[in-house]
Design a protein around this motif. Structure first.
Motif, PDB file in Angstrom:
ATOM      1  N   PRO A 140      89.532  56.678   4.945  1.00  0.00           N
ATOM      2  CA  PRO A 140      89.222  55.349   5.477  1.00  0.00           C
ATOM      3  C   PRO A 140      89.871  54.247   4.647  1.00  0.00           C
ATOM      4  O   PRO A 140      90.294  54.465   3.504  1.00  0.00           O
TER       5      PRO A 140
ATOM      6  N   ALA B  23      93.563  52.805   7.364  1.00  0.00           N
ATOM      7  CA  ALA B  23      93.037  54.148   7.612  1.00  0.00           C
ATOM      8  C   ALA B  23      94.190  55.145   7.734  1.00  0.00           C
ATOM      9  O   ALA B  23      95.228  54.833   8.312  1.00  0.00           O
TER      10      ALA B  23
ATOM     11  N   TRP C 113      96.512  65.598  10.446  1.00  0.00           N
ATOM     12  CA  TRP C 113      96.260  66.531  11.521  1.00  0.00           C
ATOM     13  C   TRP C 113      97.098  67.788  11.319  1.00  0.00           C
ATOM     14  O   TRP C 113      98.155  67.755  10.694  1.00  0.00           O
TER      15      TRP C 113
ATOM     16  N   LEU D  67      91.960  67.828  13.385  1.00  0.00           N
ATOM     17  CA  LEU D  67      91.886  66.756  12.392  1.00  0.00           C
ATOM     18  C   LEU D  67      91.467  67.365  11.056  1.00  0.00           C
ATOM     19  O   LEU D  67      90.379  67.923  10.924  1.00  0.00           O
TER      20      LEU D  67
ATOM     21  N   PHE E 216      95.137  59.379   8.605  1.00  0.00           N
ATOM     22  CA  PHE E 216      94.634  60.595   9.220  1.00  0.00           C
ATOM     23  C   PHE E 216      95.637  61.723   9.005  1.00  0.00           C
ATOM     24  O   PHE E 216      96.847  61.518   9.036  1.00  0.00           O
TER      25      PHE E 216
ATOM     26  N   ARG F 180      91.789  65.663   7.894  1.00  0.00           N
ATOM     27  CA  ARG F 180      91.279  64.719   6.906  1.00  0.00           C
ATOM     28  C   ARG F 180      91.368  63.296   7.435  1.00  0.00           C
ATOM     29  O   ARG F 180      92.331  62.939   8.127  1.00  0.00           O
ATOM     30  N   THR F 181      90.353  62.507   7.125  1.00  0.00           N
ATOM     31  CA  THR F 181      90.376  61.066   7.383  1.00  0.00           C
ATOM     32  C   THR F 181      90.197  60.344   6.060  1.00  0.00           C
ATOM     33  O   THR F 181      89.258  60.627   5.308  1.00  0.00           O
TER      34      THR F 181
ATOM     35  N   CYS G 217      91.209  53.352  13.781  1.00  0.00           N
ATOM     36  CA  CYS G 217      92.511  52.699  13.948  1.00  0.00           C
ATOM     37  C   CYS G 217      92.373  51.812  15.180  1.00  0.00           C
ATOM     38  O   CYS G 217      92.482  52.279  16.307  1.00  0.00           O
TER      39      CYS G 217
ATOM     40  N   PRO H 122      92.202  59.163  16.865  1.00  0.00           N
ATOM     41  CA  PRO H 122      91.520  58.910  15.596  1.00  0.00           C
ATOM     42  C   PRO H 122      90.419  57.868  15.746  1.00  0.00           C
ATOM     43  O   PRO H 122      90.400  57.095  16.707  1.00  0.00           O
TER      44      PRO H 122
END
Length: 365
Positions: free
Chosen positions: A175, A159, A163, A170, A161, A172-173, A135, A132
């Motif tokens: 933040p 943060a 998966w 991936l 994440f 979605r992230t 991180c 990621p």
């Protein structure tokens, strides 16, 4: 039933004396069994994978695999094969018919493995390492798997994440600027939401509380803190778990565990019975188990809770004097076949307990 009873006394000195007198109880059923050589190095977390128990060793950056039936050491996964350093979390789930485990290490990197029987040992194959962005290396990474087969990683920096557990894509992230969290201490998933406990020690500072994030949109859905209601009484939340309908949050400096409604995060109840500096927590639909670090100089402990007539109660608390257990800074739990496995970070031992009665089954080094 074995009990560790918190005595009602006027002074700490008197409490220590009474503790010594009251905690000399009969040994639990099942003598402690230890393996012949050390296999653990600051275990950070533990998981059940098919017929095995896998222990993540933070100091050695390895995995130790035990047989769930008997605790026999069947495999060590080397640092080179592990592919991540200083692991902080491990979770396991069948994926596409394969026994699969995920291990998070330094910087939030997540190694994905499949496990299979190989004679008297276990075959371990590393599929990939997920890396990621956002991180940082000092961050603690926490893992959970939702019902859709998505792997959720929450970093202490805030943060998050998401998966695909099957492909490693991936999805979605989220933040830290969106989660608005600075020191995430636990993650639990239920339905399409992730629930994160947060302590007010990170930067940027965020209040003690619990935040719900949508795993569909990435939006922050709700936040509850002591400003929401004084009933929460959050005090350095240290972990969170789901029993399928409710959330359980440990408060390290408040010495309590809170019960919240999943979804609304409404406050349902709390207790301080048989707790001191609580941390790790795991739950099923019948019980909740919580680790405590120490109490007035006594040993670390494991406490069981349930809800009776809408009140949180503690059927038992187990200490080193009534097993004899060898708890020392319990850092993680795993459930397997009615057994509760406890990883101890400070003395590098694993305790196996009957999850219902608390009886000691085995201790492994």
């Amino acid at each position: 039933m074995l009990r560790c009873t918190r005595p009602a006394v006027a002074s700490a000195a008197a409490a220590v004396a009474l503790l010594a007198a009251t905690l000399v109880l009969p040994a639990a059923a099942g003598a402690a069994r230890a393996s012949s050589s050390p296999h653990f190095a600051t275990p950070s977390s533990i998981a059940s994978i098919g017929p095995w128990i896998a222990v993540a060793n933070r100091a050695a950056s390895t995995l130790t695999v035990l047989a769930a039936n008997g605790g026999t050491d069947v495999r060590t996964v080397s640092h080179a094969l592990l592919g991540v350093s200083a692991p902080t979390a491990i979770v396991a789930e069948p994926v596409a018919g394969r026994r699969t485990a995920f291990v998070a290490g330094t910087g939030g990197a997540v190694a994905t493995f499949t496990f299979s029987a190989a004679g008297r040992t276990v075959g371990v194959r590393r599929l990939r390492v997920l890396r990621p962005t956002g991180c940082t290396a000092p961050a603690t990474a926490l893992l959970a798997i939702d019902a859709r087969g998505h792997l959720i990683e929450a970093c202490s920096t805030g943060a998050v994440f998401e998966w695909s557990a099957a492909t490693g894509a991936l999805l979605r992230t989220i933040p830290a600027s969106s989660s608005k969290l600075g020191d995430v201490t636990g993650v639990a998933v239920l339905g399409g939401e992730a629930y994160l406990s947060n302590a007010a020690t990170g930067h940027p500072a965020a209040p003690d509380g619990v935040t719900a994030l949508s795993l569909v949109t990435g939006a922050r859905l709700r936040l509850v803190t002591n400003a929401t209601s004084a009933a929460y009484a959050f005090s350095s939340p240290a972990g969170i778990a789901s029993d399928g309908a409710h959330l359980w949050v440990t408060n390290a400096t408040g010495n309590t565990i809170d019960e919240l409604a999943a979804g609304s995060l409404a406050f349902l109840g709390t207790t301080s019975t048989n707790l001191y500096d609580p941390g790790a927590v795991v739950a099923d639909r019948s019980f909740v188990w919580v680790s405590s670090q120490s109490w007035l100089g006594a040993s670390s402990m494991v406490t069981q809770f349930n809800v009776v007539n809408h009140a949180v109660q503690s059927p038992w608390m187990m200490c080193n004097s009534n097993g004899p257990y060898q708890f020392d800074n319990p850092s993680g739990f795993a459930m397997h076949g009615g057994m509760l496995w406890v990883a101890n970070a400070s003395n590098n031992l694993i305790d196996q307990m009957d999850a219902t009665t608390g009886a000691l089954v085995g201790t492994y080094t």
